[in-house]
Design a protein around this motif. Structure first.
Motif, short mmCIF file in Angstrom:
data_model
loop_
_atom_site.label_atom_id
_atom_site.label_comp_id
_atom_site.label_asym_id
_atom_site.label_seq_id
_atom_site.Cartn_x
_atom_site.Cartn_y
_atom_site.Cartn_z
N ALA A 96 0.93 -0.87 -0.20
CA ALA A 96 0.13 0.07 0.28
C ALA A 96 1.26 1.63 0.01
N LEU A 97 1.69 1.11 1.14
CA LEU A 97 3.04 2.75 1.00
C LEU A 97 3.50 3.08 -0.23
N ASP A 98 3.77 1.19 -1.07
CA ASP A 98 5.02 1.61 -2.21
C ASP A 98 3.84 2.47 -3.41
N ASN A 99 2.20 1.70 -3.22
CA ASN A 99 1.47 2.22 -4.41
C ASN A 99 0.77 4.33 -4.03
N VAL A 100 1.44 4.19 -3.13
CA VAL A 100 0.84 5.72 -2.82
C VAL A 100 2.57 6.34 -3.35
N ALA A 101 3.40 6.01 -2.60
CA ALA A 101 5.24 6.75 -2.71
C ALA A 101 5.25 6.79 -4.29
N ILE A 102 4.39 6.18 -5.40
CA ILE A 102 4.85 5.60 -6.98
C ILE A 102 3.99 6.56 -6.75
N ALA A 103 2.80 7.52 -6.28
CA ALA A 103 2.07 8.35 -7.37
C ALA A 103 2.89 9.51 -6.47
N ILE A 104 3.56 9.85 -5.76
CA ILE A 104 3.74 10.91 -5.56
C ILE A 104 5.29 11.16 -6.51
N GLN A 105 6.32 9.88 -6.23
CA GLN A 105 7.43 10.15 -6.98
C GLN A 105 6.67 10.53 -8.36
N PRO A 127 5.24 11.80 2.97
CA PRO A 127 4.25 12.15 2.71
C PRO A 127 3.29 10.92 1.78
N ALA A 128 3.85 9.91 1.76
CA ALA A 128 2.90 8.75 1.65
C ALA A 128 2.09 8.18 2.47
N MET A 129 3.24 8.28 3.98
CA MET A 129 2.31 7.89 5.39
C MET A 129 1.53 8.54 5.36
N ASP A 130 1.11 9.95 5.47
CA ASP A 130 0.45 10.99 5.90
C ASP A 130 -0.88 10.53 4.95
N ILE A 131 -0.51 9.92 3.93
CA ILE A 131 -1.51 9.86 3.07
C ILE A 131 -2.71 8.72 3.56
N LEU A 132 -1.39 7.69 3.38
CA LEU A 132 -1.99 6.56 4.11
C LEU A 132 -3.12 7.09 5.73
N ARG A 133 -1.96 7.79 6.15
CA ARG A 133 -3.37 7.74 7.79
C ARG A 133 -4.12 8.68 7.52
#
Length: 247
Positions: A96-105, A127-133
């Protein structure tokens, strides 16, 4: 409130079928706006034109002060008009973290380094963790998305969209395939976005639409027959006749 999206006399035909018939809409900034109507009313065709996936035959689309009628989908997305789809689209082999980080990247213009190294990049991971939160799934950050329930996968998809920092979201059936508990969880994710991000939501679950929307527009045969508050739509005789099929 100022209108962030203004649609004027939008038309789209497929042969003799008028899928969008002089559609006009105004969406206020920071609100959640529901788009409902019977099957075949042209809701998805309308969303496809707003996102740039489908070009209209006639009419105009203004977004955040710009005429975007003929802009391609990627340019609208870069300008802040983002769309999600009925079918979940994730990177299944990643967490899940990877997926959001890719979008940020992708959004922030980071170079696509070897992913093992990118996982150590705090400018992506924090920031990916912040969005998951924000979507309530930080406790599942390191789980592969294939291990997550359908509703959780839809929330990850929403998190990826939020990572692009949109001004407006076009949500096509965000509750599709969800049970009551999953729909409730998604509602609790969407509700706090009100006031920060404008949302136009196509949704068949009327409980969700009436609970979340500030205003609702009703489409029938590609034309908007009425726009109003949830209470106004509930009591509108034209809506009962055209949408609910009541006499």
């Amino acid at each position: 409130m100022a209108n962030i999206l203004k649609v004027t006399n939008l038309n789209k035909s497929f042969g003799a079928l008028h899928a969008t018939d002089n559609l006009s809409l105004e969406i206020e900034e920071g609100t959640i706006h529901g788009l409902i109507g019977p099957n075949g009313a042209g809701k998805t065709t309308a969303i496809n034109q707003l996102s740039g996936e489908l070009m209209p035959d006639r009419g105009t689309i203004e977004f955040d002060g710009q005429d975007v009628t003929h802009w391609p989908i990627f340019k609208r997305a870069q300008f802040g008009l983002q769309r999600s789809y009925q079918i979940t689209s994730l990177f299944p082999d990643f967490t899940a973290l990877d997926n959001v980080a890719i979008a940020i990247q992708a959004t922030d213009g980071h170079s696509f380094r070897f992913w093992g190294k990118a996982r150590e990049d705090k400018s992506l991971i924090d920031p990916a963790m912040d969005i998951l939160r924000q979507v309530g799934l930080d406790h599942l950050a390191h789980r592969p998305v294939t291990d997550l329930a359908h509703g959780q996968q839809r929330q990850i998809e929403l998190a990826m969209t939020l990572a692009t920092k949109p001004k407006m979201l076009l949500l096509d059936e965000p509750m599709a395939g969800m049970g009551k508990t999953e729909s409730h969880d998604m509602m609790e994710v969407l509700r706090p976005l009100k006031g920060n991000i404008t949302i136009l939501m196509v949704e068949h679950d009327m409980d969700v639409v009436f609970a979340l929307a500030d205003k609702i527009s009703v489409l029938v045969r590609g034309h908007c027959i009425v726009t109003g508050t949830p209470d106004e739509i509930r009591t509108n005789a034209d809506v009962r006749t055209a949408y609910l099929g009541e006499g």
